[in-house]
Enzyme design. Structure first.
Site, PDB file in Angstrom:
ATOM      1  N   HIS A  18     -31.741 -72.435  23.673  1.00 34.46           N
ATOM      2  CA  HIS A  18     -31.024 -72.688  24.919  1.00 34.46           C
ATOM      3  C   HIS A  18     -31.696 -73.910  25.547  1.00 34.46           C
ATOM      4  O   HIS A  18     -32.915 -74.076  25.406  1.00 34.46           O
ATOM      5  CB  HIS A  18     -31.200 -71.548  25.919  1.00 34.46           C
ATOM      6  CG  HIS A  18     -30.634 -70.236  25.492  1.00 34.46           C
ATOM      7  ND1 HIS A  18     -31.315 -69.353  24.709  1.00 34.46           N
ATOM      8  CD2 HIS A  18     -29.456 -69.653  25.778  1.00 34.46           C
ATOM      9  CE1 HIS A  18     -30.574 -68.274  24.514  1.00 34.46           C
ATOM     10  NE2 HIS A  18     -29.434 -68.435  25.146  1.00 34.46           N
ATOM     11  N   ASP A  40     -34.901 -72.946  27.025  1.00 28.94           N
ATOM     12  CA  ASP A  40     -35.984 -72.468  26.147  1.00 28.94           C
ATOM     13  C   ASP A  40     -36.862 -73.665  25.809  1.00 28.94           C
ATOM     14  O   ASP A  40     -38.061 -73.538  25.604  1.00 28.94           O
ATOM     15  CB  ASP A  40     -35.464 -71.929  24.806  1.00 28.94           C
ATOM     16  CG  ASP A  40     -34.546 -70.726  24.948  1.00 28.94           C
ATOM     17  OD1 ASP A  40     -34.649 -70.027  25.958  1.00 28.94           O
ATOM     18  OD2 ASP A  40     -33.726 -70.515  24.025  1.00 28.94           O
ATOM     19  N   MET A  82     -28.596 -74.767  15.771  1.00 29.46           N
ATOM     20  CA  MET A  82     -27.642 -74.401  16.826  1.00 29.46           C
ATOM     21  C   MET A  82     -28.288 -74.617  18.181  1.00 29.46           C
ATOM     22  O   MET A  82     -29.502 -74.479  18.328  1.00 29.46           O
ATOM     23  CB  MET A  82     -27.249 -72.931  16.606  1.00 29.46           C
ATOM     24  CG  MET A  82     -26.398 -72.289  17.660  1.00 29.46           C
ATOM     25  SD  MET A  82     -27.361 -71.497  18.956  1.00 29.46           S
ATOM     26  CE  MET A  82     -27.413 -69.808  18.384  1.00 29.46           C
ATOM     27  N   GLU A 115     -19.397 -66.161  21.524  1.00 33.04           N
ATOM     28  CA  GLU A 115     -20.098 -64.897  21.246  1.00 33.04           C
ATOM     29  C   GLU A 115     -19.732 -63.834  22.273  1.00 33.04           C
ATOM     30  O   GLU A 115     -19.960 -63.995  23.461  1.00 33.04           O
ATOM     31  CB  GLU A 115     -21.610 -65.141  21.258  1.00 33.04           C
ATOM     32  CG  GLU A 115     -22.421 -63.883  21.032  1.00 33.04           C
ATOM     33  CD  GLU A 115     -23.922 -64.155  20.971  1.00 33.04           C
ATOM     34  OE1 GLU A 115     -24.325 -65.335  20.842  1.00 33.04           O
ATOM     35  OE2 GLU A 115     -24.693 -63.186  21.062  1.00 33.04           O
ATOM     36  N   LYS A 131     -19.674 -59.911  23.999  1.00 35.29           N
ATOM     37  CA  LYS A 131     -20.529 -58.749  24.305  1.00 35.29           C
ATOM     38  C   LYS A 131     -19.819 -57.931  25.373  1.00 35.29           C
ATOM     39  O   LYS A 131     -19.270 -58.511  26.308  1.00 35.29           O
ATOM     40  CB  LYS A 131     -21.897 -59.228  24.802  1.00 35.29           C
ATOM     41  CG  LYS A 131     -22.940 -58.140  24.907  1.00 35.29           C
ATOM     42  CD  LYS A 131     -24.285 -58.713  25.345  1.00 35.29           C
ATOM     43  CE  LYS A 131     -25.316 -57.615  25.440  1.00 35.29           C
ATOM     44  NZ  LYS A 131     -26.608 -58.108  25.954  1.00 35.29           N
ATOM     45  N   GLU A 133     -22.093 -60.874  16.916  1.00 35.17           N
ATOM     46  CA  GLU A 133     -23.451 -60.306  16.843  1.00 35.17           C
ATOM     47  C   GLU A 133     -23.365 -58.813  16.551  1.00 35.17           C
ATOM     48  O   GLU A 133     -22.640 -58.085  17.231  1.00 35.17           O
ATOM     49  CB  GLU A 133     -24.213 -60.546  18.149  1.00 35.17           C
ATOM     50  CG  GLU A 133     -25.547 -59.792  18.169  1.00 35.17           C
ATOM     51  CD  GLU A 133     -26.479 -60.160  19.306  1.00 35.17           C
ATOM     52  OE1 GLU A 133     -26.560 -61.356  19.645  1.00 35.17           O
ATOM     53  OE2 GLU A 133     -27.132 -59.248  19.844  1.00 35.17           O
ATOM     54  N   HIS A 158     -23.860 -56.424  19.514  1.00 32.14           N
ATOM     55  CA  HIS A 158     -22.836 -56.458  20.563  1.00 32.14           C
ATOM     56  C   HIS A 158     -21.599 -55.658  20.166  1.00 32.14           C
ATOM     57  O   HIS A 158     -21.014 -54.960  20.995  1.00 32.14           O
ATOM     58  CB  HIS A 158     -22.468 -57.902  20.898  1.00 32.14           C
ATOM     59  CG  HIS A 158     -23.614 -58.682  21.453  1.00 32.14           C
ATOM     60  ND1 HIS A 158     -23.539 -60.014  21.764  1.00 32.14           N
ATOM     61  CD2 HIS A 158     -24.888 -58.297  21.752  1.00 32.14           C
ATOM     62  CE1 HIS A 158     -24.704 -60.414  22.235  1.00 32.14           C
ATOM     63  NE2 HIS A 158     -25.537 -59.404  22.225  1.00 32.14           N
ATOM     64  N   ASP A 170     -24.815 -63.821  14.384  1.00 36.51           N
ATOM     65  CA  ASP A 170     -26.075 -63.321  14.947  1.00 36.51           C
ATOM     66  C   ASP A 170     -26.379 -61.971  14.308  1.00 36.51           C
ATOM     67  O   ASP A 170     -25.708 -60.963  14.566  1.00 36.51           O
ATOM     68  CB  ASP A 170     -25.962 -63.158  16.470  1.00 36.51           C
ATOM     69  CG  ASP A 170     -26.245 -64.466  17.212  1.00 36.51           C
ATOM     70  OD1 ASP A 170     -26.484 -65.497  16.541  1.00 36.51           O
ATOM     71  OD2 ASP A 170     -26.238 -64.449  18.456  1.00 36.51           O
ATOM     72  N   ASP A 230     -28.886 -52.876  25.006  1.00 38.60           N
ATOM     73  CA  ASP A 230     -28.973 -54.010  24.073  1.00 38.60           C
ATOM     74  C   ASP A 230     -30.354 -54.034  23.412  1.00 38.60           C
ATOM     75  O   ASP A 230     -31.327 -54.471  24.018  1.00 38.60           O
ATOM     76  CB  ASP A 230     -28.742 -55.288  24.895  1.00 38.60           C
ATOM     77  CG  ASP A 230     -28.689 -56.533  24.033  1.00 38.60           C
ATOM     78  OD1 ASP A 230     -28.594 -56.410  22.806  1.00 38.60           O
ATOM     79  OD2 ASP A 230     -28.743 -57.631  24.602  1.00 38.60           O
ATOM     80  N   ASP A 262     -31.356 -55.294  20.166  1.00 41.88           N
ATOM     81  CA  ASP A 262     -31.776 -56.485  19.396  1.00 41.88           C
ATOM     82  C   ASP A 262     -32.880 -56.194  18.382  1.00 41.88           C
ATOM     83  O   ASP A 262     -33.883 -56.900  18.305  1.00 41.88           O
ATOM     84  CB  ASP A 262     -32.239 -57.615  20.343  1.00 41.88           C
ATOM     85  CG  ASP A 262     -31.080 -58.244  21.106  1.00 41.88           C
ATOM     86  OD1 ASP A 262     -29.937 -58.161  20.630  1.00 41.88           O
ATOM     87  OD2 ASP A 262     -31.317 -58.823  22.177  1.00 41.88           O
ATOM     88  N   ASP A 284     -30.789 -62.994  15.664  1.00 41.35           N
ATOM     89  CA  ASP A 284     -30.899 -62.925  17.124  1.00 41.35           C
ATOM     90  C   ASP A 284     -31.483 -61.568  17.499  1.00 41.35           C
ATOM     91  O   ASP A 284     -30.786 -60.680  17.982  1.00 41.35           O
ATOM     92  CB  ASP A 284     -29.529 -63.138  17.779  1.00 41.35           C
ATOM     93  CG  ASP A 284     -29.667 -63.317  19.274  1.00 41.35           C
ATOM     94  OD1 ASP A 284     -30.815 -63.425  19.739  1.00 41.35           O
ATOM     95  OD2 ASP A 284     -28.647 -63.349  19.971  1.00 41.35           O
TER      96      ASP A 284
HETATM   97  C1  GLT Z   1     -29.230 -63.664  24.819  1.00 38.62           C
HETATM   98  C2  GLT Z   1     -28.135 -62.830  24.212  1.00 38.62           C
HETATM   99  C3  GLT Z   1     -27.838 -63.278  22.839  1.00 38.62           C
HETATM  100  C4  GLT Z   1     -27.163 -64.615  22.804  1.00 38.62           C
HETATM  101  C5  GLT Z   1     -28.045 -65.700  23.259  1.00 38.62           C
HETATM  102  C6  GLT Z   1     -27.247 -66.960  23.369  1.00 38.62           C
HETATM  103  S1  GLT Z   1     -28.972 -65.341  24.650  1.00 38.62           S
HETATM  104  O1  GLT Z   1     -30.444 -63.357  24.219  1.00 38.62           O
HETATM  105  O2  GLT Z   1     -28.514 -61.450  24.252  1.00 38.62           O
HETATM  106  O3  GLT Z   1     -27.080 -62.353  22.138  1.00 38.62           O
HETATM  107  O4  GLT Z   1     -26.842 -64.922  21.473  1.00 38.62           O
HETATM  108  O5  GLT Z   1     -27.021 -67.362  24.657  1.00 38.62           O
HETATM  109 MN    MN Z   2     -26.622 -63.232  20.189  1.00 39.70          MN
HETATM  110 MN    MN Z   3     -28.012 -58.934  21.730  1.00 40.11          MN
END
Ligand code: GLT
Ligand code: MN
Ligand code: MN
Length: 389
Positions: A57, A60, A91, A184, A186, A220, A223, A248, A258, A260, A290
């Site tokens: 980002h 970042d 990316m 993306e 969510k 993702e 998500h 992702d 969430d 991850d 991700d």
């Molecule tokens: C954030 C989010 C991710 C996205 C990122 C891109 S930021 O961490 O949860 O799934 O891909 O903005």
């Molecule tokens: Mn993501």
């Molecule tokens: Mn996520």
């Protein structure tokens, strides 16, 4: 020759600065790891080995309040780290969710000045991504949504989002950046309800844009699981529409926040079918992990986390090959898939004659219903391949 589970840059595995750089903060607790500079994160990825590239980002890389000279120093250190490690930038994306200015959305904000600021911030972030050679530009609308629907008209919100993407496509064309935009989805978190909650919503939105050819999706795993969906099916639809521009990879238990998690950590069987799909479809894009290490991990364990994501992918790729070469699986697939060339020829395209022929055909419903479909056997064999038996 490298071992078959050892990644190489050709595998196109990438990590975001925010993934391996995640310091372990959560809504209830302070960071558990020391924050790293972008150059330190790149060096860590170099130590991981076999990584193709890194994603970021805007903030970042360059903090939102950095001075021009601070920005130059950070960028030059980052550039040197990329050279040292031979990592690429794959990316880039915009942080349109952390700053309180975006508390009620960026492109869909009710405030025209916030919307203008979001466009400006994204154009500058696109410049930054292009400076480092990013090819894909991701849009994750972290704050594009509501807690109460009285606050925003959802039709107007979609229109605002559409205008923003149209504007930014034109900017990319104007600057000759050659970006492929990847949207993306969510369903919720951090907003109570986010617009475009699933990849399917974005697939329906893209044809309404001015430059639909420039825009695809970035599904993702976590998500779609948060939305209770079969990730593989959404990805397959994106592949079918030629819209899988980025992916992702991570993992997530259903019905949770969430999470991850490391790729394959929660649902290895789902991960297997996903890898099988991507490999059989010959997906050529970046595979971005991700995800982040458990909050309990130290630096060494973060390295294990990153290696684990890639190793699991490569193991599952090998399992997919084993699966398709397995003699039991092959004979089961043969039994299950009943071809009928003349029948398919009838239904592939409408004609009066085909319709007449179909209408006149006699079908034996009992015999159709009694043909064996040994899916238990198929699934058990699949599981045994996965379990290494
Ligand atoms: C954030 C989010 C991710 C996205 C990122 C891109 S930021 O961490 O949860 O799934 O891909 O903005
Ligand atoms: Mn993501
Ligand atoms: Mn996520």
């Amino acid at each position: 020759m490298p071992h078959r589970f050892t990644p190489t840059p050709k595998d196109k595995f990438t990590f975001g600065l925010w993934t391996v750089g995640n310091a372990g903060r959560d809504p209830f607790g302070l960071p558990t790891r020391r924050g790293m500079s972008p150059a330190e994160i790149v060096d860590l990825l170099g130590e991981v080995g076999g990584v193709h590239g890194v994603n970021f980002h805007d903030n970042d890389l360059v903090p939102i309040d950095a001075s021009a000279s601070e920005a130059e120093t950070i960028k030059s250190d980052f550039g040197k780290a990329l050279k040292r490690t031979k990592l690429k930038v794959a990316m880039a994306t915009t942080n349109l969710f952390s700053d309180p200015a975006f508390r009620d959305g960026a492109f869909t904000s009710n405030d025209a000045e916030v919307r203008a600021y979001a466009l400006q911030k994204t154009m500058k972030a696109m410049d930054l991504g292009a400076e480092f050679g990013a090819q894909v530009y991701v849009f994750w609308g972290g704050r594009e949504g509501v807690e109460t629907d009285g606050s925003k008209d959802p039709i107007e919100a979609e229109q605002r989002f559409r205008r923003a993407i149209d504007f930014l496509c034109a900017y990319s064309i104007d600057k000759n950046y050659g970006y492929r935009f990847a949207l993306e989805a969510k369903p919720n978190e951090p907003r109570g309800h986010m617009y475009f909650p699933t990849t399917g919503h974005y697939l329906a939105f893209i044809p309404t844009l001015r430059h639909p050819e420039m825009v695809g999706v970035n599904p993702e795993v976590a998500h779609e699981h948060m939305a209770g969906l079969n990730f593989c099916h959404g990805v397959a639809q994106a592949i079918g529409a030629d819209k899988l521009f980025h992916i992702d990879l991570n993992d997530q238990e259903f019905g949770r926040y969430d999470q991850d998690f490391r790729f394959g950590a929660a649902n290895p069987k789902g991960a297997f079918f996903l890898v099988k799909l991507l490999e059989e479809a010959k997906y050529q894009g970046f595979k971005h992990f991700d995800a982040h290490a458990y909050r309990t991990s130290d630096r060494d364990d973060v390295i294990e986390f990153a290696r684990g994501c890639m190793r699991t992918y490569l193991i599952l790729k090998d399992k997919a090959r084993q699966w398709s070469e397995d003699s039991d699986i092959r004979s089961l697939l043969k039994q299950i898939n009943r071809g009928g060339k003349d029948l398919d020829a009838l239904s592939v395209r409408y004609s009066k004659a085909h319709a007449e022929t179909l209408r006149a055909m006699k079908f034996d419903r009992e015999s159709l219903a009694s043909r064996p479909l040994p899916y238990e056997k198929l699934d058990q064999r699949t599981m045994e391949i996965l379990m290494g038996v």
